[in-house]
Motif scaffolding. Sequence first.
Motif, PDB file in Angstrom:
ATOM      1  N   ARG A 289       0.846  -1.182   0.000  1.00 51.11           N
ATOM      2  CA  ARG A 289       0.000   0.000   0.000  1.00 51.11           C
ATOM      3  C   ARG A 289       0.884   1.236   0.000  1.00 51.11           C
ATOM      4  O   ARG A 289       1.848   1.322   0.736  1.00 51.11           O
ATOM      5  CB  ARG A 289      -0.891  -0.003   1.222  1.00 51.11           C
TER       6      ARG A 289
ATOM      7  N   LYS B 106      -2.791   7.146  -2.474  1.00 51.00           N
ATOM      8  CA  LYS B 106      -4.185   6.861  -2.199  1.00 51.00           C
ATOM      9  C   LYS B 106      -5.034   8.093  -2.463  1.00 51.00           C
ATOM     10  O   LYS B 106      -4.724   9.181  -2.015  1.00 51.00           O
ATOM     11  CB  LYS B 106      -4.342   6.422  -0.747  1.00 51.00           C
ATOM     12  N   ARG B 107      -6.110   7.926  -3.208  1.00 47.83           N
ATOM     13  CA  ARG B 107      -7.010   9.028  -3.463  1.00 47.83           C
ATOM     14  C   ARG B 107      -7.906   9.211  -2.245  1.00 47.83           C
ATOM     15  O   ARG B 107      -8.439   8.243  -1.715  1.00 47.83           O
ATOM     16  CB  ARG B 107      -7.855   8.734  -4.694  1.00 47.83           C
ATOM     17  N   PRO B 108      -8.080  10.435  -1.807  1.00 47.70           N
ATOM     18  CA  PRO B 108      -8.906  10.644  -0.617  1.00 47.70           C
ATOM     19  C   PRO B 108     -10.381  10.349  -0.899  1.00 47.70           C
ATOM     20  O   PRO B 108     -10.905  10.678  -1.967  1.00 47.70           O
ATOM     21  CB  PRO B 108      -8.692  12.123  -0.286  1.00 47.70           C
ATOM     22  N   SER B 109     -11.033   9.724   0.065  1.00 48.25           N
ATOM     23  CA  SER B 109     -12.453   9.433  -0.079  1.00 48.25           C
ATOM     24  C   SER B 109     -13.249  10.699   0.232  1.00 48.25           C
ATOM     25  O   SER B 109     -12.697  11.719   0.649  1.00 48.25           O
ATOM     26  CB  SER B 109     -12.853   8.311   0.879  1.00 48.25           C
ATOM     27  N   LEU B 110     -14.547  10.626   0.037  1.00 46.54           N
ATOM     28  CA  LEU B 110     -15.390  11.779   0.349  1.00 46.54           C
ATOM     29  C   LEU B 110     -15.308  12.141   1.826  1.00 46.54           C
ATOM     30  O   LEU B 110     -15.296  13.316   2.192  1.00 46.54           O
ATOM     31  CB  LEU B 110     -16.843  11.484  -0.039  1.00 46.54           C
ATOM     32  N   LEU B 111     -15.230  11.120   2.678  1.00 45.75           N
ATOM     33  CA  LEU B 111     -15.110  11.386   4.116  1.00 45.75           C
ATOM     34  C   LEU B 111     -13.778  12.054   4.431  1.00 45.75           C
ATOM     35  O   LEU B 111     -13.713  12.958   5.271  1.00 45.75           O
ATOM     36  CB  LEU B 111     -15.255  10.091   4.917  1.00 45.75           C
ATOM     37  N   ASP B 112     -12.702  11.619   3.775  1.00 41.48           N
ATOM     38  CA  ASP B 112     -11.394  12.240   3.980  1.00 41.48           C
ATOM     39  C   ASP B 112     -11.426  13.702   3.554  1.00 41.48           C
ATOM     40  O   ASP B 112     -10.898  14.579   4.242  1.00 41.48           O
ATOM     41  CB  ASP B 112     -10.304  11.511   3.191  1.00 41.48           C
ATOM     42  N   GLN B 113     -12.062  13.977   2.423  1.00 39.33           N
ATOM     43  CA  GLN B 113     -12.142  15.351   1.932  1.00 39.33           C
ATOM     44  C   GLN B 113     -12.969  16.216   2.874  1.00 39.33           C
ATOM     45  O   GLN B 113     -12.590  17.357   3.173  1.00 39.33           O
ATOM     46  CB  GLN B 113     -12.751  15.371   0.530  1.00 39.33           C
TER      47      GLN B 113
END
Length: 69
Positions: free
Chosen positions: A36, A41-48
């Motif tokens: 990994r 890693k692309r940030p998820s909606l929650l991360d954003q």
Amino acid sequence: MTKDELRAELERQAQRYKDVQGGEVITYAAQPEPERKPWRKRPSLLDQAFERELERIQNDLKPDDTVES
């Protein structure tokens, strides 16, 4: 069944396949699991949403430079 017994059984099956059916057996080395890479890693909606909320809180906590005492 131990590893040695399993290896012996697989070897017997491979030999039988070659002798009886005239096939060719090719063995491959196991492929390593992909590691990994968090920097890719692309940030998820929650991360954003979390990042936006942190920025909003930081901006609210900063004293305004435009307000004169």
